[in-house]
Design a protein around this motif. Sequence first.
Motif, PDB file in Angstrom:
ATOM      1  N   SER A  26      24.280  -6.788  39.656  1.00  0.00           N
ATOM      2  CA  SER A  26      25.583  -8.293  39.091  1.00  0.00           C
ATOM      3  C   SER A  26      23.910  -9.499  39.226  1.00  0.00           C
ATOM      4  O   SER A  26      22.584  -9.209  39.581  1.00  0.00           O
ATOM      5  N   TRP A  49      26.506 -17.980  42.571  1.00  0.00           N
ATOM      6  CA  TRP A  49      26.966 -17.075  42.595  1.00  0.00           C
ATOM      7  C   TRP A  49      28.269 -17.115  42.926  1.00  0.00           C
ATOM      8  O   TRP A  49      29.568 -16.149  42.624  1.00  0.00           O
ATOM      9  N   SER A  50      28.909 -17.610  44.356  1.00  0.00           N
ATOM     10  CA  SER A  50      30.299 -17.710  44.632  1.00  0.00           C
ATOM     11  C   SER A  50      31.254 -18.869  44.188  1.00  0.00           C
ATOM     12  O   SER A  50      32.081 -19.171  43.714  1.00  0.00           O
ATOM     13  N   ARG A  68      33.012 -17.217  36.890  1.00  0.00           N
ATOM     14  CA  ARG A  68      32.773 -15.730  37.036  1.00  0.00           C
ATOM     15  C   ARG A  68      33.504 -15.277  37.835  1.00  0.00           C
ATOM     16  O   ARG A  68      34.821 -15.605  38.506  1.00  0.00           O
ATOM     17  N   ASP A  69      33.638 -13.717  37.255  1.00  0.00           N
ATOM     18  CA  ASP A  69      34.576 -13.139  37.651  1.00  0.00           C
ATOM     19  C   ASP A  69      33.971 -11.974  38.261  1.00  0.00           C
ATOM     20  O   ASP A  69      32.912 -11.012  37.747  1.00  0.00           O
ATOM     21  N   ASN A  70      33.136 -12.310  39.473  1.00  0.00           N
ATOM     22  CA  ASN A  70      31.900 -11.258  40.177  1.00  0.00           C
ATOM     23  C   ASN A  70      32.560  -9.304  40.321  1.00  0.00           C
ATOM     24  O   ASN A  70      32.134  -8.677  40.220  1.00  0.00           O
ATOM     25  N   ALA A  71      34.083  -9.757  40.833  1.00  0.00           N
ATOM     26  CA  ALA A  71      34.916  -8.410  40.551  1.00  0.00           C
ATOM     27  C   ALA A  71      34.818  -7.538  39.061  1.00  0.00           C
ATOM     28  O   ALA A  71      34.130  -5.954  38.784  1.00  0.00           O
ATOM     29  N   LYS A  72      34.440  -8.334  38.367  1.00  0.00           N
ATOM     30  CA  LYS A  72      34.649  -8.264  36.508  1.00  0.00           C
ATOM     31  C   LYS A  72      32.489  -7.907  35.955  1.00  0.00           C
ATOM     32  O   LYS A  72      32.811  -7.577  35.418  1.00  0.00           O
ATOM     33  N   ASN A  73      32.176  -8.879  36.546  1.00  0.00           N
ATOM     34  CA  ASN A  73      30.824  -8.557  36.825  1.00  0.00           C
ATOM     35  C   ASN A  73      30.401  -9.788  35.388  1.00  0.00           C
ATOM     36  O   ASN A  73      30.113  -9.365  34.697  1.00  0.00           O
ATOM     37  N   THR A  74      31.906 -10.726  35.588  1.00  0.00           N
ATOM     38  CA  THR A  74      31.579 -11.251  33.939  1.00  0.00           C
ATOM     39  C   THR A  74      31.177 -13.496  33.841  1.00  0.00           C
ATOM     40  O   THR A  74      32.013 -13.337  35.266  1.00  0.00           O
TER      41      THR A  74
END
Length: 115
Positions: A26, A49-50, A68-74
Amino acid sequence: QLQASGGGLVQAGGSLGLSCAASGRSFYTLAWFRQAPGKEREIVARINWSGSSTYYTDSVKGRFTISRDNAKNTVYLQMNNLKPEDTAVYYCAARDHLTAQYHYWGQGTLVTVSS
Protein backbone atom coordinates in the motif's frame (compact mmCIF):
# COMPACT_ATOMS: atom_id res chain seq x y z
CA GLN A 1 2.74 -2.53 -9.06
CA LEU A 2 0.20 0.00 -10.30
CA GLN A 3 -2.32 -0.98 -12.95
CA ALA A 4 -4.51 1.74 -14.44
CA SER A 5 -7.66 1.22 -16.41
CA GLY A 6 -10.72 3.04 -17.64
CA GLY A 7 -9.56 5.33 -20.39
CA GLY A 8 -11.43 5.77 -23.62
CA LEU A 9 -13.19 8.12 -25.98
CA VAL A 10 -15.92 10.43 -24.75
CA GLN A 11 -17.69 13.48 -26.09
CA ALA A 12 -17.22 16.87 -24.51
CA GLY A 13 -19.47 17.24 -21.51
CA GLY A 14 -19.41 13.54 -20.83
CA SER A 15 -17.98 11.56 -17.95
CA LEU A 16 -15.36 8.90 -17.53
CA GLY A 17 -13.92 7.06 -14.57
CA LEU A 18 -10.38 5.82 -14.13
CA SER A 19 -9.15 3.32 -11.61
CA CYS A 20 -5.70 2.21 -10.56
CA ALA A 21 -5.06 -0.88 -8.50
CA ALA A 22 -1.87 -1.26 -6.50
CA SER A 23 -0.47 -4.68 -5.86
CA GLY A 24 2.13 -5.90 -3.47
CA ARG A 25 1.93 -3.07 -0.99
CA SER A 26 0.00 0.00 0.00
CA PHE A 27 1.03 3.61 -0.47
CA TYR A 28 0.48 6.73 1.56
CA THR A 29 -0.20 9.16 -1.28
CA LEU A 30 -1.83 8.24 -4.55
CA ALA A 31 -2.10 10.60 -7.46
CA TRP A 32 -3.15 11.00 -11.04
CA PHE A 33 -0.96 12.78 -13.57
CA ARG A 34 -1.61 13.46 -17.23
CA GLN A 35 0.44 14.30 -20.27
CA ALA A 36 -1.12 15.86 -23.32
CA PRO A 37 0.59 15.73 -26.72
CA GLY A 38 3.44 18.19 -26.84
CA LYS A 39 3.06 19.16 -23.20
CA GLU A 40 4.81 18.29 -19.99
CA ARG A 41 3.30 15.86 -17.56
CA GLU A 42 1.25 17.57 -14.86
CA ILE A 43 -0.35 16.43 -11.67
CA VAL A 44 -4.13 16.31 -11.84
CA ALA A 45 -5.06 15.25 -8.32
CA ARG A 46 -3.68 13.51 -5.28
CA ILE A 47 -5.09 12.00 -2.10
CA ASN A 48 -3.56 10.97 1.18
CA TRP A 49 -4.00 7.69 3.02
CA SER A 50 -7.16 8.58 4.91
CA GLY A 51 -8.67 10.65 2.15
CA SER A 52 -8.77 13.65 4.44
CA SER A 53 -6.45 15.65 2.20
CA THR A 54 -6.88 16.08 -1.52
CA TYR A 55 -5.39 18.36 -4.12
CA TYR A 56 -6.64 19.27 -7.58
CA THR A 57 -5.02 21.31 -10.26
CA ASP A 58 -7.07 24.41 -10.97
CA SER A 59 -8.27 23.33 -14.39
CA VAL A 60 -10.12 20.28 -13.03
CA LYS A 61 -11.52 21.66 -9.78
CA GLY A 62 -15.24 21.08 -9.55
CA ARG A 63 -15.19 18.53 -12.38
CA PHE A 64 -12.86 15.74 -11.21
CA THR A 65 -12.99 13.77 -7.99
CA ILE A 66 -10.22 11.59 -6.63
CA SER A 67 -11.01 8.87 -4.13
CA ARG A 68 -9.47 5.70 -2.80
CA ASP A 69 -10.52 2.39 -1.34
CA ASN A 70 -7.74 1.14 0.91
CA ALA A 71 -9.37 -2.25 1.33
CA LYS A 72 -9.03 -2.72 -2.42
CA ASN A 73 -5.77 -0.79 -2.63
CA THR A 74 -7.28 1.21 -5.45
CA VAL A 75 -7.46 4.88 -6.37
CA TYR A 76 -10.15 6.33 -8.59
CA LEU A 77 -10.57 9.45 -10.67
CA GLN A 78 -14.10 10.41 -11.62
CA MET A 79 -14.05 12.92 -14.45
CA ASN A 80 -17.21 14.86 -15.24
CA ASN A 81 -17.96 17.60 -17.72
CA LEU A 82 -14.95 16.61 -19.74
CA LYS A 83 -13.42 19.10 -22.14
CA PRO A 84 -11.27 18.55 -25.23
CA GLU A 85 -8.33 20.00 -23.32
CA ASP A 86 -8.59 17.07 -20.90
CA THR A 87 -7.37 14.81 -23.68
CA ALA A 88 -4.17 13.18 -22.48
CA VAL A 89 -2.54 10.02 -21.31
CA TYR A 90 -3.39 9.65 -17.64
CA TYR A 91 -0.99 7.99 -15.22
CA CYS A 92 -1.49 6.89 -11.65
CA ALA A 93 1.42 7.33 -9.30
CA ALA A 94 2.27 6.65 -5.69
CA ARG A 95 4.68 7.84 -3.09
CA ASP A 96 5.49 6.92 0.48
CA HIS A 97 4.85 9.07 3.50
CA LEU A 98 7.22 11.99 3.98
CA THR A 99 8.72 11.62 0.52
CA ALA A 100 8.42 14.15 -2.26
CA GLN A 101 9.10 11.97 -5.25
CA TYR A 102 6.61 9.67 -6.91
CA HIS A 103 8.68 6.55 -7.34
CA TYR A 104 5.88 4.26 -8.44
CA TRP A 105 4.03 4.67 -11.70
CA GLY A 106 1.36 2.82 -13.55
CA GLN A 107 1.15 2.48 -17.28
CA GLY A 108 -0.77 5.28 -18.94
CA THR A 109 -4.34 5.12 -20.05
CA LEU A 110 -5.51 7.34 -22.90
CA VAL A 111 -8.45 9.66 -22.44
CA THR A 112 -9.72 11.34 -25.59
CA VAL A 113 -12.42 13.98 -25.42
CA SER A 114 -14.00 14.89 -28.72
CA SER A 115 -15.59 18.27 -29.34
